[in-house]
Design a protein around this motif. Structure first.
Motif: not given
Length: 140
Positions: A23-25, A28
Motif C-alpha cells: 500500500r505504500s506505493r 491514499r
C-alpha cells in the motif's frame, strides 16, 4: 507462462514494476488500512484492468463473487420469468408481482455488476472508481 506475461509471473509486461505492490506505493484513495500487500499497480488501461480479473490479487475474491452473483441472479430471474420455477408457478401471481420481482432482479444484478466493475477498475484511476461507486474511500 512467461514471467513477463500479463496473465502470469511476477512482473508486468509493460515494465519491470512488480505485479503486486504494498500500500505504500499507491495513492491514499486506492488503499485500505487493513490490507498491506497484494495491490495491483495503478495503470490507466482498461485492457490491463480486465486482464487482472484472471490473476490473484487483493480484489480477486470481490470480483469473482460479484460476477458469480450477477450470473446467479440472472439464472434465477430466467427461471422465474420463464415459468420454470415450480414453487412460483403454483402461486397466483399478478402483473404487479412480476413487476416487483423484475425490479428486484434489475436492482440486484445492477448492484453486483457495478460492484464487480469498481473492484476490477480500482487499479485504473480515481475517476474510474468514482464512475462505478458513490464513494472512493468505501466503494462497496
Amino acid at each position: 507462462m512467461s514471467p513477463h506475461s500479463p496473465c502470469g509471473g511476477l512482473f508486468n509486461q509493460e515494465s519491470s514494476t512488480p505485479w503486486l505492490v504494498d500500500r505504500s506505493r499507491l495513492p491514499r484513495w486506492s488503499r485500505t488500512s487493513w490490507i498491506i500487500y497484494g495491490y495491483r499497480p495503478l495503470r490507466p488501461s482498461v485492457t490491463y484492468c480486465l486482464g487482472t480479473i484472471f490473476k490473484m490479487h487483493n480484489e480477486s475474491a470481490n470480483i469473482w463473487t460479484h460476477l458469480f452473483g450477477v450470473l446467479l441472479f440472472l439464472a434465477i430471474a430466467l427461471g422465474v420469468f420463464s415459468g420454470q420455477h415450480k414453487a412460483l408457478a403454483e402461486l397466483p401471481m399478478s402483473t404487479v408481482d412480476y413487476l416487483l420481482l423484475g425490479m428486484f432482479f434489475v436492482g440486484a444484478t445492477t448492484c453486483m455488476t457495478l460492484s464487480a466493475c469498481v473492484h476490477t477498475f480500482g487499479c485504473h484511476s480515481q475517476e474510474a472508481v468514482r464512475l462505478f461507486s458513490k464513494s472512493v474511500k468505501h466503494p462497496c
